[in-house]
Design an enzyme around this catalytic site. Structure first.
Site, short mmCIF file in Angstrom:
data_model
loop_
_atom_site.label_atom_id
_atom_site.label_comp_id
_atom_site.label_asym_id
_atom_site.label_seq_id
_atom_site.Cartn_x
_atom_site.Cartn_y
_atom_site.Cartn_z
N LEU A 103 0.85 -1.20 0.00
CA LEU A 103 0.00 0.00 0.00
C LEU A 103 0.88 1.24 0.00
O LEU A 103 1.57 1.50 0.98
CB LEU A 103 -0.90 0.02 1.24
CG LEU A 103 -1.67 -1.26 1.57
CD1 LEU A 103 -2.51 -1.06 2.84
CD2 LEU A 103 -2.56 -1.64 0.39
N GLY A 114 5.47 5.32 -2.68
CA GLY A 114 6.18 6.61 -2.69
C GLY A 114 7.65 6.36 -2.39
O GLY A 114 8.24 5.39 -2.91
N LYS A 133 5.10 5.39 12.16
CA LYS A 133 5.29 5.65 13.60
C LYS A 133 4.21 6.56 14.17
O LYS A 133 3.82 6.43 15.32
CB LYS A 133 6.67 6.22 13.87
CG LYS A 133 7.03 7.49 13.11
CD LYS A 133 7.83 7.17 11.89
CE LYS A 133 7.91 8.36 10.96
NZ LYS A 133 9.00 8.32 10.04
N GLU A 138 9.75 -2.38 12.23
CA GLU A 138 11.16 -1.97 12.38
C GLU A 138 11.43 -0.62 11.72
O GLU A 138 12.19 0.20 12.26
CB GLU A 138 12.05 -3.04 11.74
CG GLU A 138 13.53 -2.81 11.90
CD GLU A 138 13.97 -2.82 13.37
OE1 GLU A 138 14.25 -1.72 13.87
OE2 GLU A 138 14.03 -3.89 13.99
N GLY A 161 14.77 4.69 10.85
CA GLY A 161 14.99 4.28 9.45
C GLY A 161 15.62 2.91 9.29
O GLY A 161 15.00 1.89 9.57
N ILE A 166 18.17 1.53 10.89
CA ILE A 166 18.84 0.89 12.04
C ILE A 166 17.91 -0.16 12.64
O ILE A 166 16.77 0.14 12.95
CB ILE A 166 19.18 1.93 13.14
CG1 ILE A 166 19.99 3.10 12.56
CG2 ILE A 166 19.90 1.27 14.30
CD1 ILE A 166 20.24 4.22 13.56
N GLY A 179 13.65 13.18 0.10
CA GLY A 179 12.71 12.16 0.59
C GLY A 179 12.86 11.84 2.07
O GLY A 179 12.36 10.85 2.56
N GLU A 231 8.83 14.20 6.55
CA GLU A 231 7.45 13.69 6.58
C GLU A 231 6.59 14.50 5.62
O GLU A 231 6.97 15.61 5.21
CB GLU A 231 6.89 13.82 8.00
CG GLU A 231 7.58 12.95 9.02
CD GLU A 231 7.53 11.48 8.64
OE1 GLU A 231 6.45 10.93 8.47
OE2 GLU A 231 8.60 10.87 8.51
N LYS A 240 8.71 8.28 17.77
CA LYS A 240 9.69 7.18 17.83
C LYS A 240 10.11 6.88 19.27
O LYS A 240 10.26 5.71 19.63
CB LYS A 240 10.90 7.55 16.97
CG LYS A 240 10.55 7.62 15.48
CD LYS A 240 11.64 8.31 14.69
CE LYS A 240 11.32 8.34 13.21
NZ LYS A 240 12.16 9.27 12.46
P1 NDP Z 1 5.37 9.15 0.39
O1 NDP Z 1 4.43 10.30 0.44
O2 NDP Z 1 6.60 9.27 -0.44
O3 NDP Z 1 4.57 7.84 -0.09
C1 NDP Z 1 3.23 7.57 0.22
C2 NDP Z 1 2.56 7.02 -1.03
O4 NDP Z 1 1.24 6.63 -0.71
C3 NDP Z 1 2.49 8.06 -2.14
O5 NDP Z 1 2.80 7.49 -3.38
C4 NDP Z 1 1.03 8.50 -2.06
O6 NDP Z 1 0.54 9.00 -3.26
C5 NDP Z 1 0.37 7.21 -1.67
N1 NDP Z 1 -0.95 7.40 -1.10
C6 NDP Z 1 -1.37 8.40 -0.28
N2 NDP Z 1 -2.66 8.25 0.06
C7 NDP Z 1 -3.08 7.12 -0.58
C8 NDP Z 1 -4.33 6.42 -0.63
N3 NDP Z 1 -5.40 6.87 0.02
N4 NDP Z 1 -4.40 5.30 -1.38
C9 NDP Z 1 -3.32 4.85 -2.05
N5 NDP Z 1 -2.13 5.48 -2.05
C10 NDP Z 1 -2.00 6.59 -1.31
O7 NDP Z 1 5.74 8.79 1.90
P2 NDP Z 1 7.02 8.01 2.44
O8 NDP Z 1 7.29 6.85 1.57
O9 NDP Z 1 8.09 8.97 2.73
O10 NDP Z 1 6.46 7.52 3.86
C11 NDP Z 1 5.62 6.40 3.98
C12 NDP Z 1 5.57 6.00 5.44
O11 NDP Z 1 6.89 5.64 5.86
C13 NDP Z 1 5.11 7.10 6.40
O12 NDP Z 1 4.40 6.51 7.46
C14 NDP Z 1 6.42 7.67 6.92
O13 NDP Z 1 6.29 8.27 8.19
C15 NDP Z 1 7.25 6.42 7.00
N6 NDP Z 1 8.70 6.59 6.97
C16 NDP Z 1 9.28 7.36 5.99
C17 NDP Z 1 10.64 7.44 5.91
C18 NDP Z 1 11.33 8.25 4.87
O14 NDP Z 1 12.56 8.33 4.89
N7 NDP Z 1 10.61 8.86 3.95
C19 NDP Z 1 11.52 6.72 6.86
C20 NDP Z 1 10.80 5.93 7.84
C21 NDP Z 1 9.45 5.88 7.87
P3 NDP Z 1 0.69 10.59 -3.56
O15 NDP Z 1 2.14 10.78 -3.87
O16 NDP Z 1 -0.21 10.80 -4.73
O17 NDP Z 1 0.28 11.30 -2.32
N1 HSE Z 2 11.01 12.13 8.47
C1 HSE Z 2 11.71 11.11 9.16
C2 HSE Z 2 13.11 11.58 9.50
C3 HSE Z 2 11.77 9.87 8.31
O1 HSE Z 2 13.55 12.60 8.96
O2 HSE Z 2 13.76 10.96 10.33
C4 HSE Z 2 12.33 8.68 9.03
O3 HSE Z 2 11.49 8.24 10.03
#
Ligand code: NDP
Ligand code: HSE
Length: 437
Positions: free
Chosen positions: A9, A12, A105, A129, A134, A136, A187, A190, A205
């Site tokens: 799901l 991104g 988180k 995890e 991230g 770790i 990237g 948040e 966290k």
């Molecule tokens: P992104 O915004 O890059 O990815 C989320 C994806 O989900 C996007 O492609 C988004 O589409 C899609 N999306 C949003 N709403 C819906 C929906 N209703 N149905 C289907 N798809 C949907 O986020 P991240 O990958 O950065 O983060 C994802 C999770 O991981 C978050 O919980 C974040 O806190 C966590 N996280 C992120 C880290 C990081 O380094 N980025 C590190 C550790 C944890 P659209 O682009 O069109 O909005």
């Molecule tokens: N936005 C978060 C950070 C992503 O910068 O640490 C990893 O959880």
């Protein structure tokens, strides 16, 4: 053996990284698990983006709810984020008997108890995890590697974005907003970057780590939170001159009154390894009674480092699929019926040392007034420097480091000091931790 079927799901930053790394390292992963792991279906509201990234035989849908109810899916990976649709999707996946992996988180820190209870009842795994630090493997270290210990405290740089901002500001003199925009582009940040810079993400966290370390329920609403937006370049520089570096730390400590749970900028002696963790890197120090202090270091954000943790969970879940639910590792490390209700210590009772910067008029007797008020409040001074003022100015900065004191005492003392007629500005107060006991 049949492959394990996965529904993803959100493709991104982290979802994309997970898809890429799983594909690239498939051979190694099969050698570890003994079964193939296949992402059968991807849900993302941007189906064109998903289609570009996915193989031709992977189904793509805009409807995430289709994934969580599909009978052929064994594991659902939630990488959409947020606390609305993600919560509903996870609860539905659990209700359909799917194991769940999430990096969310924010969701776990606020609704973890409800989610873990639902999973426990259904006998499925919720693995997370990637939700803390991230790449770790800190959850595994806390839950399994340190299981012999009574954990005494944890202190961590657990937000990559804010650490990246502090490093770039200090090393390159870049402006706050410029570095934040770069962190977003890379990237790291948040979806709402105020979570990063206001300490909320770090608070999510530390809440999760405290639950696992001390066997308490997740208690996000009890964390004291202060971010990095009020930090000035002057304080960063003065701290360096005194041998300290300012980091945004998440801290949780077992003390006589209960559990401390807090996030705030903190001075740390530069000689500590953790003070030298720069950029998007994260580091967590865990002090156990048997092992002493241990340090975990690695990339705290970004596509592939976070994917590394997501896939580690995938491998774990795949291995555990044959173990009966009663013999799996508990979600929060302790058996749910044996969670403890040790209280979280109110912030005003927390004990720590302080860095103080007082802007005062350059007049006789000023210092005497200040030190008298501190002494009356039982606050002892550890170090003090008066900075030279520019010729045209009649104000000076006095920098003080205090010994450990109680938060409410310093608040009361500073309140009195700020009322002195010789004060020329608001006092800057940053907590200081030696991290050596
Ligand atoms: P992104 O915004 O890059 O990815 C989320 C994806 O989900 C996007 O492609 C988004 O589409 C899609 N999306 C949003 N709403 C819906 C929906 N209703 N149905 C289907 N798809 C949907 O986020 P991240 O990958 O950065 O983060 C994802 C999770 O991981 C978050 O919980 C974040 O806190 C966590 N996280 C992120 C880290 C990081 O380094 N980025 C590190 C550790 C944890 P659209 O682009 O069109 O909005
Ligand atoms: N936005 C978060 C950070 C992503 O910068 O640490 C990893 O959880």
């Amino acid at each position: 053996m049949n492959p394990i079927n996965v529904g993803l799901l959100g493709i991104g930053t982290v979802g994309g990284g997970t898809y890429t790394v799983l594909k690239r390292n498939q051979e190694e992963i099969v050698r570890r698990v003994g079964r193939n792991i296949v992402i059968r279906i991807i849900a993302d509201r941007d189906t064109e983006k998903a289609r570009r990234l996915a193989d031709r035989d992977t189904t793509v849908t805009a409807d995430a709810f289709e994934v969580v109810s599909r009978p052929d899916i064994d594991i659902v990976i939630e990488l959409i984020g947020g606390q609305t649709i993600a919560k509903e999707l996870i609860l539905q996946a659990i209700a359909h008997g799917k194991h769940v992996i999430t990096a969310n988180k924010a969701l776990l820190a606020s609704h973890g108890s409800e989610i873990f209870a639902a999973a426990q009842q259904k006998g499925v795994i919720v693995a997370f995890e990637a939700a803390v630090a991230g790449g770790i493997p800190i959850i595994k270290a806390l839950r399994e590697g340190l299981a012999a210990n009574r954990i005494e405290w944890i202190a961590g740089i657990i937000n990559g974005t804010s650490n990246f901002i502090l490093s770039e500001m200090r090393e390159k003199g870049l402006a706050f907003d410029t570095v934040l925009a770069l962190a977003q582009k890379l990237g790291y940040a948040e979806a709402d970057p105020t979570y990063d810079i206001e300490g909320i993400d770090a608070a999510h966290k530390i809440t999760i780590m405290a639950a696992i370390a001390f066997g308490i329920p997740v208690s996000f609403n009890k964390v004291y939170i202060e971010g990095i937006t009020q930090l000035s370049n002057d304080d960063i520089r003065y701290a360096e001159e005194l041998g300290y570096r300012i980091k945004l730390l998440g801290i949780t400590k077992r003390v006589a009154k209960g559990i401390e749970l807090r996030v705030h900028p903190t001075l740390i002696p530069i000689k500590r390894l953790i003070a030298n963790v720069e950029g998007v890197m994260n580091a967590v120090v865990v002090k156990g009674d048997a092992v002493g202090p241990t340090l975990y270091y690695g990339a705290g954000a970004g596509a592939e480092p976070t994917a590394s943790s997501v896939i580690a969970d995938l491998v774990d879940v795949a291995r555990l699929l044959t173990a009966d639910p009663e013999h799996r590792v508990p979600y929060l490390a302790f058996l749910p019926e044996l969670l403890s209700n040790i209280p979280i210590v109110p912030m005003e009772e927390v004990e720590t040392a302080y860095y103080l910067r007082l802007q005062v008029m350059d007049q006789p007797g000023v210092l005497a007034d200040i030190t008298r008020i501190l002494a009356d409040s039982d606050i002892s001074i550890n170090a003090m420097v008066q900075k030279e003022h520019a010729e045209e100015e009649d104000k000076v900065n006095i920098i003080m480091l205090t010994h450990t004191t109680i938060e409410k005492n310093i608040i009361a003392a500073l309140d009195k000091i700020e009322k002195l007629p010789t004060m020329a500005g608001k006092i800057v107060r940053i907590r200081l931790e030696e991290l050596n006991k």
